[in-house]
Design an enzyme around this catalytic site. Structure first.
Site, mmCIF file in Angstrom:
data_model
loop_
_atom_site.group_PDB
_atom_site.id
_atom_site.type_symbol
_atom_site.label_atom_id
_atom_site.label_comp_id
_atom_site.label_asym_id
_atom_site.label_seq_id
_atom_site.Cartn_x
_atom_site.Cartn_y
_atom_site.Cartn_z
ATOM 1 N N LYS A 1 0.819 -1.218 0.000
ATOM 2 C CA LYS A 1 0.000 0.000 0.000
ATOM 3 C C LYS A 1 0.854 1.270 0.000
ATOM 4 O O LYS A 1 2.070 1.222 0.260
ATOM 5 C CB LYS A 1 -0.931 -0.037 1.213
ATOM 6 C CG LYS A 1 -1.962 -1.176 1.159
ATOM 7 C CD LYS A 1 -2.979 -1.022 2.288
ATOM 8 C CE LYS A 1 -4.039 -2.096 2.238
ATOM 9 N NZ LYS A 1 -5.070 -1.888 3.298
ATOM 10 N N TYR B 1 -12.530 -1.095 -3.925
ATOM 11 C CA TYR B 1 -13.065 -1.248 -2.560
ATOM 12 C C TYR B 1 -14.590 -1.082 -2.506
ATOM 13 O O TYR B 1 -15.133 -0.815 -1.439
ATOM 14 C CB TYR B 1 -12.374 -0.265 -1.614
ATOM 15 C CG TYR B 1 -10.987 -0.706 -1.195
ATOM 16 C CD1 TYR B 1 -10.807 -1.795 -0.342
ATOM 17 C CD2 TYR B 1 -9.853 -0.052 -1.639
ATOM 18 C CE1 TYR B 1 -9.543 -2.211 0.047
ATOM 19 C CE2 TYR B 1 -8.577 -0.467 -1.254
ATOM 20 C CZ TYR B 1 -8.439 -1.553 -0.407
ATOM 21 O OH TYR B 1 -7.187 -1.967 -0.014
ATOM 22 N N PHE C 1 -15.298 4.325 6.852
ATOM 23 C CA PHE C 1 -13.945 4.728 6.459
ATOM 24 C C PHE C 1 -13.719 4.658 4.951
ATOM 25 O O PHE C 1 -12.603 4.864 4.479
ATOM 26 C CB PHE C 1 -12.906 3.852 7.179
ATOM 27 C CG PHE C 1 -13.082 2.369 6.978
ATOM 28 C CD1 PHE C 1 -12.589 1.750 5.842
ATOM 29 C CD2 PHE C 1 -13.741 1.596 7.923
ATOM 30 C CE1 PHE C 1 -12.758 0.383 5.633
ATOM 31 C CE2 PHE C 1 -13.906 0.224 7.726
ATOM 32 C CZ PHE C 1 -13.409 -0.376 6.577
ATOM 33 N N THR D 1 -5.821 -6.476 10.745
ATOM 34 C CA THR D 1 -6.034 -5.178 10.080
ATOM 35 C C THR D 1 -5.433 -4.032 10.901
ATOM 36 O O THR D 1 -4.772 -3.153 10.355
ATOM 37 C CB THR D 1 -7.556 -4.934 9.904
ATOM 38 O OG1 THR D 1 -8.141 -6.084 9.303
ATOM 39 C CG2 THR D 1 -7.819 -3.706 9.067
ATOM 40 N N ARG E 1 2.249 -6.547 8.935
ATOM 41 C CA ARG E 1 1.607 -5.326 9.448
ATOM 42 C C ARG E 1 2.225 -4.904 10.779
ATOM 43 O O ARG E 1 2.400 -3.709 11.037
ATOM 44 C CB ARG E 1 0.097 -5.529 9.547
ATOM 45 C CG ARG E 1 -0.578 -5.409 8.173
ATOM 46 C CD ARG E 1 -2.018 -5.846 8.198
ATOM 47 N NE ARG E 1 -2.745 -5.455 6.983
ATOM 48 C CZ ARG E 1 -3.950 -5.906 6.675
ATOM 49 N NH1 ARG E 1 -4.572 -6.779 7.472
ATOM 50 N NH2 ARG E 1 -4.540 -5.508 5.566
ATOM 51 N N ASN F 1 -2.018 0.394 6.575
ATOM 52 C CA ASN F 1 -1.546 -0.858 7.187
ATOM 53 C C ASN F 1 -0.685 -1.722 6.251
ATOM 54 O O ASN F 1 -0.697 -2.940 6.342
ATOM 55 C CB ASN F 1 -2.724 -1.628 7.791
ATOM 56 C CG ASN F 1 -3.768 -1.994 6.770
ATOM 57 O OD1 ASN F 1 -3.610 -1.715 5.584
ATOM 58 N ND2 ASN F 1 -4.834 -2.631 7.208
ATOM 59 N N HIS G 1 -2.359 -5.261 1.517
ATOM 60 C CA HIS G 1 -3.688 -5.868 1.341
ATOM 61 C C HIS G 1 -3.507 -7.361 1.151
ATOM 62 O O HIS G 1 -2.515 -7.795 0.563
ATOM 63 C CB HIS G 1 -4.351 -5.281 0.086
ATOM 64 C CG HIS G 1 -5.597 -6.006 -0.332
ATOM 65 N ND1 HIS G 1 -6.821 -5.747 0.238
ATOM 66 C CD2 HIS G 1 -5.796 -7.017 -1.226
ATOM 67 C CE1 HIS G 1 -7.730 -6.560 -0.307
ATOM 68 N NE2 HIS G 1 -7.136 -7.337 -1.204
ATOM 69 N N GLU H 1 -10.000 -9.796 -7.535
ATOM 70 C CA GLU H 1 -9.017 -8.726 -7.328
ATOM 71 C C GLU H 1 -7.810 -8.893 -8.260
ATOM 72 O O GLU H 1 -7.297 -7.911 -8.805
ATOM 73 C CB GLU H 1 -8.573 -8.715 -5.863
ATOM 74 C CG GLU H 1 -9.703 -8.285 -4.935
ATOM 75 C CD GLU H 1 -9.413 -8.508 -3.453
ATOM 76 O OE1 GLU H 1 -10.282 -8.169 -2.645
ATOM 77 O OE2 GLU H 1 -8.319 -9.027 -3.110
#
Ligand code: IDP
Ligand code: MG
Length: 138
Positions: free
Chosen positions: A10, A50, A58, A92, A103, A113, A116, A127
């Site tokens: 990310k 998403y 969020f 998460t 993480r 974080n 994914h 995905e």
């Protein structure tokens, strides 16, 4: 049980220069890379990716964040890939992630974080094909 999962490194992790270290952890854990690309999501791309979280509070923050800097998208292969990869990345919320997980080591917050990981075989396939054509798999 499928042998493939999908991941993204990310924006927080690419921006912090942690891409190589995270890829090393993934390979050390026994995953092989079937496809990989460095790219940047537009806001519309992030909203589409998403979509399942559209109703969550969020969602706006998540999509802004995911389109804020480059990401690395990859399809990974290993036995029991989805579950095995979720174990490698940890919870998460990085404050709840097991020590030694990606993480726990690299995430800075519940939103930022570091990585994914798909949550099911079905989503791993959806995905993966969001980013890669079949001919891009090695
Ligand atoms: P996961 O990535 O561990 O599967 P999900 O619940 O699917 O977690 O949430 C997707 C992503 O949304 C998370 O990885 C994280 O970046 C972000 N996120 C989840 N919960 C929160 C939150 O409470 N605040 C801000 N961002 C969140
Ligand atoms: Mg998820």
């Amino acid at each position: 049980m499928s042998n493939r999962t999908f991941t993204m490194i990310k924006p927080d992790a690419t921006a912090a220069g942690n891409t190589g270290k995270i890829i090393d952890k993934i390979i050390e854990a026994g995953f092989s890379i079937k496809a990989m690309k460095w790219t940047k999501l537009s806001l519309a791309d992030a909203q589409k990716f998403y979509e399942v979280h559209a109703e969550r509070p969020f969602y706006g923050e998540l999509c802004e964040y995911m389109s804020s800097a480059p990401i690395v998208a990859a399809i990974l292969e290993k036995d029991n890939a989805v579950e095995s990869f979720r174990k490698l990345i940890g919870a998460t919320d990085p404050t709840k992630a097991e020590p030694g997980t990606i993480r726990a080591m690299f995430a800075t917050s519940i939103a930022a974080n570091a990585v994914h990981g798909s949550d099911s075989d079905e989503n791993a396939a959806i995905e993966g094909s969001f980013f890669f054509a079949g001919r891009e798999l090695a």
